[in-house]
Write a protein that holds these residues in place. Structure first.
Motif: not given
Lengths: 280, 262
Positions: A175, A181, B78
């Motif tokens: 992560r 995910t 991210n």
């Protein structure tokens, strides 16, 4: 060494799993090739009913003059085929649900767990009987009932695997390094899960065959003249005293296949044992 | 200044695990966060990368390049992860997915962050492995085929692969023996000087702190009780708890220092 331990060791040496794989393959090969079109499984010949074995009918004929061997082999296709379909459907439904519940958590997880608890509060057979009783007898409804009962197990198992794996640092590191995910699920978690699903599925395989056969036997599954093994047992019940072999053949077939499936499942479970897996 | 934490609070229900913590980390500095177990160090570090569990809530501000990282949406976060902020953990065995090789991990991260050319990826991986003193052939191995020290090196290589601005080392050497720990730390120091990344070094081992850090913050019960340069904290500690920490640390004999250099 005790007698039991000694015999267990000898059984292990004998590679029962190999024998059961060979047995299943041979049975499948025979069922799908041998005697392919020699007899029609539903063609009746009342003049030749309950005949003894001859060259034309190696296992004799049943109460309507149908060839028992042909029906037995067609039964293999049906019984094994049905349970594979039910198994595949349960896995396809259960695995995504389990992944979602494990990764999302929160209300999705809670809702799902309550549904699962509800299903697990009753024995499989009872739910399957109630459902196929409500929906009416027939193999389609029976399969639907079995899938509805079985998917919960897969979802629960996948969920618990996900919950333990997600705690580990490698998932955090994945992560941290910016993986989504979905990617983590596919590349870092799914391979863990596949082994477990495979083991559970092979252990379930035998159980589902038994479930289909037993429900067909009490008239809730496959209907005559379908040559399903449970239905065949049911049909031969009135002739039990005069022609017991009519019940012996499908009974033996069920025993052989279920036994082979269970032995195989046990072997796979030992093989995929997680504790043994990550040793240097 | 590369990262500024302002009034960060991490709470679990009513309970505050990290209580109004503020600290700033400058470019290329070794910032040590010291405190005993349960003082909230790890929670603080996880809040920076938005890694907290769903039952924990973080409030306050974490400023990186003028933006509050805590408010970043998932996708933007991210992109930041790995490239700007990277981590090394204590449990080096758990840091790698057991059925993937070191190389597969690196490939995956490089691809995620937009290095699409295969030759470039190969070059970067080779460089990363060599920079931590591992043979390039080790990349083809699985995590269980490497020793503890080698694994921690590999995880440093992985963490520094994309040249992050901040590396967060959460008890990174606690599970190693003291010789290996010092080797890893001096390696980190070399790499830091070469690449210029800041290190947030979380530990409870005062010896490591004294040897490597530039700035120190002491944390107790979720609060930072004292912060300052190494010289100030080591020689003129103000808080009673800091003094206690210094006294409790065993002194480091000279010969271990020599071994770690070799």
């Amino acid at each position: 060494m005790s007698v039991l331990a000694h015999s267990q060791k000898r059984i292990k040496k004998a590679k029962v799993w190999l024998i059961s794989i060979i047995l299943l393959i041979v049975l499948a090969a025979i069922a799908y090739t041998f005697l392919y079109l020699k007899h029609d499984a539903t063609m009746t010949d009342v003049g030749n009913r309950l005949a003894s074995p001859t060259w034309g009918h190696p296992l004799g004929t049943d109460h309507l003059g149908r060839d028992v061997l042909t029906r037995l082999l067609l039964g293999f296709r049906l019984t094994v085929g049905y349970s594979l379909i039910a198994l595949a459907a349960a896995v396809i439904i259960g695995v995504p649900f389990g992944l979602m519940a494990g990764l999302r958590g929160g209300w999705v997880d809670r809702l799902f767990m309550r549904i699962a608890d509800g299903f697990l509060a009753f024995p499989d057979t009872v739910i399957a009987i109630v459902l196929s009783g409500l929906l009416g007898p027939g193999i389609g409804n029976l399969l639907f009932a079995i899938v509805l009962v079985k998917w919960v197990n897969y979802a629960r198992m996948v969920r618990s695997t996900v919950l333990t794996e997600v705690q580990k640092d490698y998932v955090t590191i994945a992560r941290i390094n910016g993986l989504s995910t979905f990617t983590i699920m596919r590349k870092h978690l799914l391979p863990h899960i596949i082994g477990n699903v495979l083991v559970l599925a092979s252990l379930d395989f035998g159980k589902i065959i038994l479930l289909i056969s037993s429900l067909s036997y009490i008239g809730l599954g496959a209907q005559p003249p379908t040559p399903e093994w449970g239905a065949m047992l049911n049909e031969s019940r009135p002739y039990f005293q005069a022609n017991p072999e009519m019940m012996v053949y499908p009974g033996l077939a069920i025993v052989a296949v279920v036994l082979a499936a269970n032995v195989l499942g046990d072997y796979l479970r030992d093989k995929f044992d997680v504790k043994k897996e990550v040793q240097p | 200044m590369i990262l500024a934490i302002e009034d960060l609070t991490v709470s679990h229900g009513e309970k505050k695990i990290v209580d109004k913590v503020s600290l700033t980390i400058d470019k290329g500095e070794w910032f040590a966060l010291v405190g005993q177990s349960g003082s909230g160090k790890t929670m603080l570090s996880q809040a920076i990368g938005q890694l907290l569990g769903t039952n924990l809530r973080a409030s306050g501000r974490i400023m990186y390049q003028g933006d509050n990282v805590l408010e970043y949406p998932k996708e933007k976060m991210n992109q930041l992860r790995g490239k700007a902020i990277s981590y090394i953990f204590q449990d080096y065995h758990g840091s790698f997915t057991p059925f993937l090789t070191i190389q597969q991990h690196m490939e995956e991260y490089l691809q995620t962050h937009g290095v699409h050319q295969k030759t470039q990826r190969k070059e970067m991986m080779k460089e990363a492995m060599e920079s931590v003193g591992l043979e390039a052939s080790f990349a083809k191995r699985y995590s269980f085929q490497l020793s503890g020290g080698q694994l921690q090196r590999a995880s440093i290589a992985l963490a520094l692969l994309l040249e992050p601005d901040i590396l967060i080392a959460d008890e990174a050497t606690t599970a190693l023996d003291s010789v290996s720990a010092h080797r890893i730390l001096s390696l980190l120091q070399d790499l830091q000087q070469k690449k210029g990344c800041a290190i947030l070094f979380i530990t409870h081992d005062w010896r490591h702190v004294v040897r490597y850090s530039d700035k120190i913050a002491v944390m107790k019960d979720g609060k930072i009780i004292e912060t300052g340069t190494k010289q100030k904290l080591v020689h003129q500690p103000e808080h009673a708890y800091t003094k206690q920490l210094i006294q409790a640390a065993p002194t480091l004999p000279m010969r271990i220092r020599e071994v770690s250099k070799s």
